[in-house]
Design an enzyme around this catalytic site. Sequence first.
Site, PDB file in Angstrom:
ATOM      1  N   ASP B  30       0.843  -1.191   0.000  1.00 54.73           N
ATOM      2  CA  ASP B  30       0.000   0.000   0.000  1.00 54.73           C
ATOM      3  C   ASP B  30       0.883   1.248   0.000  1.00 54.73           C
ATOM      4  OD1 ASP B  30       0.658   0.756   2.666  1.00 54.73           O
ATOM      5  OD2 ASP B  30      -0.941  -0.493   3.462  1.00 54.73           O
ATOM      6  N   PHE B  31       0.260   2.418   0.060  1.00 61.04           N
ATOM      7  CA  PHE B  31       1.003   3.674  -0.131  1.00 61.04           C
ATOM      8  C   PHE B  31       2.034   3.938   0.964  1.00 61.04           C
ATOM      9  CE2 PHE B  31      -0.467   6.965   2.881  1.00 61.04           C
ATOM     10  CZ  PHE B  31      -1.432   6.245   3.554  1.00 61.04           C
TER      11      PHE B  31
END
Lengths: 152, 152, 152, 152
Positions: B30-31
């Site tokens: 994820d980010f």
Amino acid sequence: VSARDWPDIAGELTPEGHRLPVRVYYEDTDFSGLVYHASYVRFLERGRSDFLRLLGIGHREFAAEPGAPAFAVRRMTVEFHRPARIDDLVMVETSVQEITGSRLILRQAVTRGADRLVEAEVTVVVVDQSGRPRRIPALARDRLTGSASPPA
Amino acid sequence: VSARDWPDIAGELTPEGHRLPVRVYYEDTDFSGLVYHASYVRFLERGRSDFLRLLGIGHREFAAEPGAPAFAVRRMTVEFHRPARIDDLVMVETSVQEITGSRLILRQAVTRGADRLVEAEVTVVVVDQSGRPRRIPALARDRLTGSASPPA
Amino acid sequence: VSARDWPDIAGELTPEGHRLPVRVYYEDTDFSGLVYHASYVRFLERGRSDFLRLLGIGHREFAAEPGAPAFAVRRMTVEFHRPARIDDLVMVETSVQEITGSRLILRQAVTRGADRLVEAEVTVVVVDQSGRPRRIPALARDRLTGSASPPA
Amino acid sequence: VSARDWPDIAGELTPEGHRLPVRVYYEDTDFSGLVYHASYVRFLERGRSDFLRLLGIGHREFAAEPGAPAFAVRRMTVEFHRPARIDDLVMVETSVQEITGSRLILRQAVTRGADRLVEAEVTVVVVDQSGRPRRIPALARDRLTGSASPPA
């Protein structure tokens, strides 16, 4: 655990490009009983990642270059011919269709035995950290076209 | 393509239970730059599925039994100790902690080399097609406890 | 909880078709810091599902018809123009481009304010339970073309 | 499109904490016909994210603080009581169970009408950019305990 102990984990380079076996798990299916259509899109990305990895031009090598370039998908066309099901062992096949200074077009397929379940054409570009397109690095280009050998 | 051609694709049975190598792809991160916490939950399920597959008590064998019983997760506790990252090759380890007439408790871990990244305890039950709990079939029980051998 | 209490949860019908607001969560991003490309494919499917739901021709209505027909994606082309990021509130816009006896072509876009982030053309067919194509049911056809009104 | 135009998109603060309606789409189900167990883990994360968002202590506010702290899940226990199905509109309920200097324990549930489908206890910590635990910022703490009001 290292890639050396599990040699098949990144698939294998072939005369045409690359192939990667992928198992269908619960997470890949939907309530229709078949594989969810976006799951194939994930499978295709795994194939591309491992193709680049075995060519020695994966994320790590790219991130170490000046400007930290990265591949990004710009366009994809996916045709869904036949469904895969839970427990199937499918193959993701990837080959280079065309490469220009700034654009790479890959042909990909998900197959099960002789059946072509899904076919795709994926256009990939190289972008710098701010998202601007840049030229495909020379080494990547040479390895993708076969004019330079992959790392031993 | 068959499992025979890609022998490692379902991991391997071990004296303790089972282990499955899993590659971290884009889809799993994820980010934050690390693996998304629910991705480990998917990895754990792949480990359980392949453990049962190699014991010969997977979905297909179960679906062929009277009443088409199926395993279902009833409870899980997951501890996240250290993060995995893109391109990591991690190992999903699964072993039987406890088995009663109707309930199977598995110990699972995601490891990277000597590091234990994630540890989990997962309680699984067998349900019939209407979702009602039923006893774990004798063959499954015997193979899970090691009192019957897995298929050759 | 009912859809009536949360009227926006399925988006809204518009003169052009349908629009659905979608929030970008952790699960939708990848380690590049942007939204993972296959996440847009999931967003597009949510838009199509809610468009059909508001037209009264969703899974439930279809499953109740003789032969339990279902929509299936046959082909999609997706262009990725600009990235979305964590916390963004994007809009999935869906409209009918073409409809024939057995095939529905939808135009879709993911937008953020005035920016068109992603554009797609998705070809959908109706299949029966064995996967064979069949004609689009008359009511679905009439509602998709606007010649019949959606349910009140 | 702004959150103001779609007021329900982040759910709502309640006397107990927060609730967020979530629709079950294709992507959330698996071949059993029910919701895939890891999908609930994604739903729970959406509930936590929107709870923090409405309290004004989401990713953006945190990322702007010195050291760019971030919440990370350290432990979760999830109990799966009853399944959700395609098209269901479920509610994710989140409340603070306990908060110490460095640790936040949330109680969460996924409900459908009066039915509690899934219950979870999730321990969250705050880490700095290198992954080291640090104290929960005072404003976050005050808003989570209700001793400071959320932003208007």
